[in-house]
Scaffold this active site. Structure first.
Site, PDB file in Angstrom:
ATOM      1  CG  HIS A  13      -1.968  -0.975   1.330  1.00  0.00           C
ATOM      2  ND1 HIS A  13      -2.087  -1.849   2.379  1.00  0.00           N
ATOM      3  CD2 HIS A  13      -3.000  -1.256   0.506  1.00  0.00           C
ATOM      4  CE1 HIS A  13      -3.148  -2.628   2.199  1.00  0.00           C
ATOM      5  NE2 HIS A  13      -3.718  -2.290   1.072  1.00  0.00           N
ATOM      6  NE  ARG A  57      -3.096  -6.955  -4.290  1.00  0.00           N
ATOM      7  CZ  ARG A  57      -3.816  -7.115  -3.211  1.00  0.00           C
ATOM      8  NH1 ARG A  57      -3.260  -7.571  -2.135  1.00  0.00           N
ATOM      9  NH2 ARG A  57      -5.097  -6.822  -3.203  1.00  0.00           N
ATOM     10  CB  SER A  71      -4.243  -6.662   4.436  1.00  0.00           C
ATOM     11  OG  SER A  71      -3.902  -5.416   3.897  1.00  0.00           O
ATOM     12  CE  LYS A 122     -10.678  -7.598  -0.886  1.00  0.00           C
ATOM     13  NZ  LYS A 122      -9.364  -7.078  -0.517  1.00  0.00           N
TER      14      LYS A 122
HETATM   15  P1  ADP Z   1      -9.910  -3.409  -0.753  1.00  0.00           P
HETATM   16  O1  ADP Z   1     -10.670  -4.236   0.241  1.00  0.00           O
HETATM   17  O2  ADP Z   1     -10.629  -2.167  -1.168  1.00  0.00           O
HETATM   18  O3  ADP Z   1      -9.388  -4.189  -1.928  1.00  0.00           O
HETATM   19  P2  ADP Z   1      -7.194  -3.346   0.242  1.00  0.00           P
HETATM   20  O4  ADP Z   1      -6.677  -2.647   1.444  1.00  0.00           O
HETATM   21  O5  ADP Z   1      -7.084  -4.827   0.202  1.00  0.00           O
HETATM   22  O6  ADP Z   1      -8.676  -2.845   0.083  1.00  0.00           O
HETATM   23  O7  ADP Z   1      -6.468  -2.767  -1.035  1.00  0.00           O
HETATM   24  C1  ADP Z   1      -6.557  -1.423  -1.395  1.00  0.00           C
HETATM   25  C2  ADP Z   1      -5.940  -1.232  -2.766  1.00  0.00           C
HETATM   26  O8  ADP Z   1      -4.531  -1.436  -2.672  1.00  0.00           O
HETATM   27  C3  ADP Z   1      -6.450  -2.216  -3.813  1.00  0.00           C
HETATM   28  O9  ADP Z   1      -6.551  -1.555  -5.050  1.00  0.00           O
HETATM   29  C4  ADP Z   1      -5.363  -3.271  -3.862  1.00  0.00           C
HETATM   30  O10 ADP Z   1      -5.298  -3.905  -5.119  1.00  0.00           O
HETATM   31  C5  ADP Z   1      -4.130  -2.406  -3.608  1.00  0.00           C
HETATM   32  N1  ADP Z   1      -3.040  -3.194  -3.042  1.00  0.00           N
HETATM   33  C6  ADP Z   1      -3.042  -3.938  -1.919  1.00  0.00           C
HETATM   34  N2  ADP Z   1      -1.854  -4.540  -1.717  1.00  0.00           N
HETATM   35  C7  ADP Z   1      -1.070  -4.181  -2.773  1.00  0.00           C
HETATM   36  C8  ADP Z   1       0.273  -4.494  -3.177  1.00  0.00           C
HETATM   37  N3  ADP Z   1       1.010  -5.346  -2.493  1.00  0.00           N
HETATM   38  N4  ADP Z   1       0.729  -3.924  -4.312  1.00  0.00           N
HETATM   39  C9  ADP Z   1      -0.061  -3.118  -5.042  1.00  0.00           C
HETATM   40  N5  ADP Z   1      -1.328  -2.781  -4.724  1.00  0.00           N
HETATM   41  C10 ADP Z   1      -1.834  -3.307  -3.612  1.00  0.00           C
END
Ligand code: ADP
Length: 165
Positions: A17, A92, A130, A41
């Site tokens: 992030h 991703r 996460s 989710k």
């Molecule tokens: P959500 O539940 O909205 O997907 P997340 O916190 O899981 O929330 O992810 C927020 C954003 O950050 C999403 O667009 C996700 O694809 C991106 N993201 C999460 N981890 C990574 C990573 N390791 N590299 C690039 N983008 C990421």
């Protein structure tokens, strides 16, 4: 002034992030990290205030030009309210694609003036999520390569408490 929004659950914020945050900052003057109170989710592990706090603590010297807010409304309405013209997301894997694609098209239909920008992850963070971080931490693994020290501390505390309970 160009304002962008990076929305997500951030449960918790990872170095993946943070990488997107740094790269987004190259494209806007002000970045709003929008912490979704609920998740599409499953119920978040950390509550929204904890997630916001971990983000603020993790930003450290990055902080300039960034705001961290909790939101609970329709993303496009929130973007309009904040006068943001761009929404950032990360893509991703192919598994992210279907949902993100649908969301982006839906958002574009509802708010044509707001652009969706997708980042490919940096190579070292392709596998990082996460959920995986929580799984590793729950089993007592070392997560220091994946999260900031502030988040690592919080995860340790939370999982130790679980074991004690
Ligand atoms: P959500 O539940 O909205 O997907 P997340 O916190 O899981 O929330 O992810 C927020 C954003 O950050 C999403 O667009 C996700 O694809 C991106 N993201 C999460 N981890 C990574 C990573 N390791 N590299 C690039 N983008 C990421």
């Amino acid at each position: 002034m160009k304002i962008g929004i990076y929305p997500g659950t951030f449960d918790p914020i990872t170095l993946g992030h943070l990488d997107i945050i740094k790269r987004s900052l190259k494209l806007v003057d002000r970045l709003i990290i929008a912490v979704a109170r609920d998740s599409h989710k499953h119920p978040p592990f950390f509550d929204a205030l904890e997630r916001r706090e971990m983000i603020s603590e993790s930003l450290a010297d990055l902080g300039l030009g960034i705001e961290v807010e909790i939101f609970n409304s329709l993303l496009v309405d929130y973007a309009r309210e904040k006068k943001a013209t761009v929404i950032f997301r990360g893509l991703r894997a192919v598994s992210d694609f279907e949902y993100e694609f649908q969301m982006a098209l839906m958002n574009k239909k509802m708010a044509p003036e707001v652009e969706g920008v997708f980042f490919a992850p940096s190579q070292s963070y392709v596998y990082l999520s996460s959920s995986l971080v929580k799984e590793v931490a729950a089993l007592g693994g070392d997560v220091s390569d994946f999260v900031t020290p502030a988040v690592e501390k919080k995860l340790k505390k939370r999982f130790l408490k679980k074991i004690d309970d």
